[in-house]
Design a protein around this motif. Structure first.
Motif, short mmCIF file in Angstrom:
data_model
loop_
_atom_site.label_atom_id
_atom_site.label_comp_id
_atom_site.label_asym_id
_atom_site.label_seq_id
_atom_site.Cartn_x
_atom_site.Cartn_y
_atom_site.Cartn_z
N ARG A 52 51.08 34.63 40.70
CA ARG A 52 50.80 35.76 40.84
C ARG A 52 49.24 36.30 40.22
O ARG A 52 48.43 35.82 40.35
CB ARG A 52 51.12 36.16 38.77
CG ARG A 52 53.25 36.34 38.90
CD ARG A 52 53.41 36.29 37.64
NE ARG A 52 54.58 36.12 37.00
CZ ARG A 52 55.54 36.46 36.78
NH1 ARG A 52 55.63 37.10 35.45
NH2 ARG A 52 57.08 36.60 36.74
N VAL A 53 49.33 38.09 39.89
CA VAL A 53 47.75 38.10 40.20
C VAL A 53 47.27 39.61 39.79
O VAL A 53 48.90 39.59 39.40
CB VAL A 53 47.41 38.25 41.30
CG1 VAL A 53 46.96 37.43 42.77
CG2 VAL A 53 48.17 39.54 42.81
N GLY A 69 45.36 52.15 35.21
CA GLY A 69 45.68 50.89 34.35
C GLY A 69 45.93 49.57 35.14
O GLY A 69 44.82 49.27 36.49
N THR A 70 47.01 48.76 34.73
CA THR A 70 46.66 46.81 35.61
C THR A 70 48.01 47.03 36.12
O THR A 70 49.28 47.80 35.79
CB THR A 70 46.87 46.32 34.22
OG1 THR A 70 45.69 45.90 33.37
CG2 THR A 70 46.51 44.63 34.52
N ILE A 71 47.83 46.07 37.67
CA ILE A 71 49.52 46.08 38.40
C ILE A 71 49.48 44.73 37.78
O ILE A 71 48.32 44.19 38.65
CB ILE A 71 48.69 46.71 39.17
CG1 ILE A 71 48.98 48.23 39.53
CG2 ILE A 71 50.47 46.37 40.15
CD1 ILE A 71 48.24 48.93 40.82
N VAL A 72 50.55 43.88 37.78
CA VAL A 72 50.94 42.97 37.82
C VAL A 72 51.32 42.40 39.72
O VAL A 72 52.48 43.16 39.47
CB VAL A 72 51.36 41.93 36.94
CG1 VAL A 72 51.76 40.31 36.89
CG2 VAL A 72 50.28 42.50 35.57
N LEU A 73 50.98 41.72 40.15
CA LEU A 73 51.92 41.56 41.66
C LEU A 73 52.23 40.14 41.88
O LEU A 73 51.73 39.18 41.15
CB LEU A 73 50.47 41.39 42.89
CG LEU A 73 50.40 43.06 42.34
CD1 LEU A 73 48.97 43.22 43.71
CD2 LEU A 73 51.27 43.80 43.22
N TYR A 110 41.17 37.26 49.32
CA TYR A 110 40.00 38.76 48.53
C TYR A 110 39.71 39.02 46.96
O TYR A 110 38.70 39.23 46.24
CB TYR A 110 40.47 39.96 48.97
CG TYR A 110 39.97 40.06 50.38
CD1 TYR A 110 39.04 40.68 50.59
CD2 TYR A 110 40.93 39.74 51.25
CE1 TYR A 110 38.82 41.00 51.76
CE2 TYR A 110 40.94 40.52 53.02
CZ TYR A 110 39.61 40.62 53.08
OH TYR A 110 39.26 41.53 54.21
N ALA A 111 40.37 38.11 46.63
CA ALA A 111 40.73 37.97 44.68
C ALA A 111 39.70 36.97 44.45
O ALA A 111 39.19 37.04 43.65
CB ALA A 111 42.30 37.19 43.92
N SER A 153 42.48 39.38 40.44
CA SER A 153 42.35 37.77 40.13
C SER A 153 43.56 37.20 40.04
O SER A 153 44.29 37.83 39.24
CB SER A 153 41.22 37.71 39.16
OG SER A 153 42.14 38.31 37.68
N ARG A 154 43.93 35.79 39.49
CA ARG A 154 45.24 35.50 39.53
C ARG A 154 45.01 35.47 37.83
O ARG A 154 44.44 35.17 37.08
CB ARG A 154 44.37 34.03 40.41
CG ARG A 154 44.95 33.06 41.29
CD ARG A 154 45.04 31.88 41.99
NE ARG A 154 43.61 31.94 43.34
CZ ARG A 154 44.24 31.01 44.10
NH1 ARG A 154 45.98 30.52 43.78
NH2 ARG A 154 44.39 30.45 45.39
N LYS A 155 46.38 35.45 38.00
CA LYS A 155 46.97 35.75 36.12
C LYS A 155 47.60 34.16 35.59
O LYS A 155 48.27 33.70 36.61
CB LYS A 155 48.22 36.16 36.94
CG LYS A 155 48.67 36.96 34.88
CD LYS A 155 49.30 37.62 34.89
CE LYS A 155 49.87 38.78 33.98
NZ LYS A 155 50.79 37.61 33.16
#
Length: 204
Positions: A31-32, A39-43, A60-61, A202-204
């Motif tokens: 997850r990133v 706003g924030t998007i979690v992928l 890239y992150a 960034s990684r979550k």
């Protein structure tokens, strides 16, 4: 009388069969978090299905290269200039910022991942030319899959993840006002008037 446990087991089995390909690999996802001006998007990324594409995006992150990138393009039936109509938002570094080497094209035929609502995929020119540019789907976009009509080469685009939080942010970007003109006539009416900055990946 029907056995309640048997009924529940049958329902659970049916749910697994009906689940989309993305849900089937949750144990392997990375997850990133993408923080944008809207706003924030979690992928969720799927390295077991698209290892090269996921590794590229994570590079890239991890290197902080996507900071300063933007969402700069929104495509929908109302402004699409291709007969194989899609609905997506596109982002990345564009012509600015450091680009990592282009990556091998992992087709949806190879990965089994399809362009569904919230799918994260790579933008490209020729197969094997993808670098930092990516897009997120709104609704099903089968024209982007392998064999689809969106690209004349029929190779489709490389899906490698999915939005799991923040589709409201994706829709807000999709609805952003656009400029009438573009340097490339193919993108006329699709370039976002005030590109939405990517503040962090960034990684979550």
């Amino acid at each position: 009388m029907l056995d309640r446990r048997a009924i529940l087991a049958a329902l659970a089995a049916a749910a697994l069969v009906a689940a989309p390909a993305f849900a089937a690999k949750r144990d392997h996802e990375v997850r990133v978090r993408m923080v944008t001006e809207k706003g924030t998007i979690v992928l969720a990324l799927y390295p077991d299905r698209a290892p090269v594409t996921v590794a590229n995006f994570l590079a890239y992150a991890d290197k902080g290269l996507m900071r300063g990138g933007t969402f700069y393009r929104t495509v929908s039936p109302k402004n699409d200039n291709n007969p194989a109509v899609i609905s997506v938002i596109q982002g990345g570094l564009g012509d600015g910022g450091p680009q990592l080497p282009a990556i091998v094209h992992e087709t949806t035929r190879l990965t089994g991942l399809k362009h569904q609502d919230g799918t994260l995929s790579m933008a490209r020119g020729a197969p094997g030319s993808a670098t930092s540019e990516f897009f997120i789907c709104l609704g099903a976009n089968t024209a982007l899959d392998f064999g689809g009509a969106r690209n004349p080469d029929g190779q489709g685009f490389a899906a490698f993840g999915k939005v799991i939080e923040g589709m409201d942010v994706v829709r807000a970007i999709h609805d952003a006002p656009t400029r009438a003109n573009a340097d490339d006539p193919y993108m006329k009416g699709q370039m976002i008037e005030k590109p939405v900055r990517i503040l962090e990946l960034s990684r979550k």
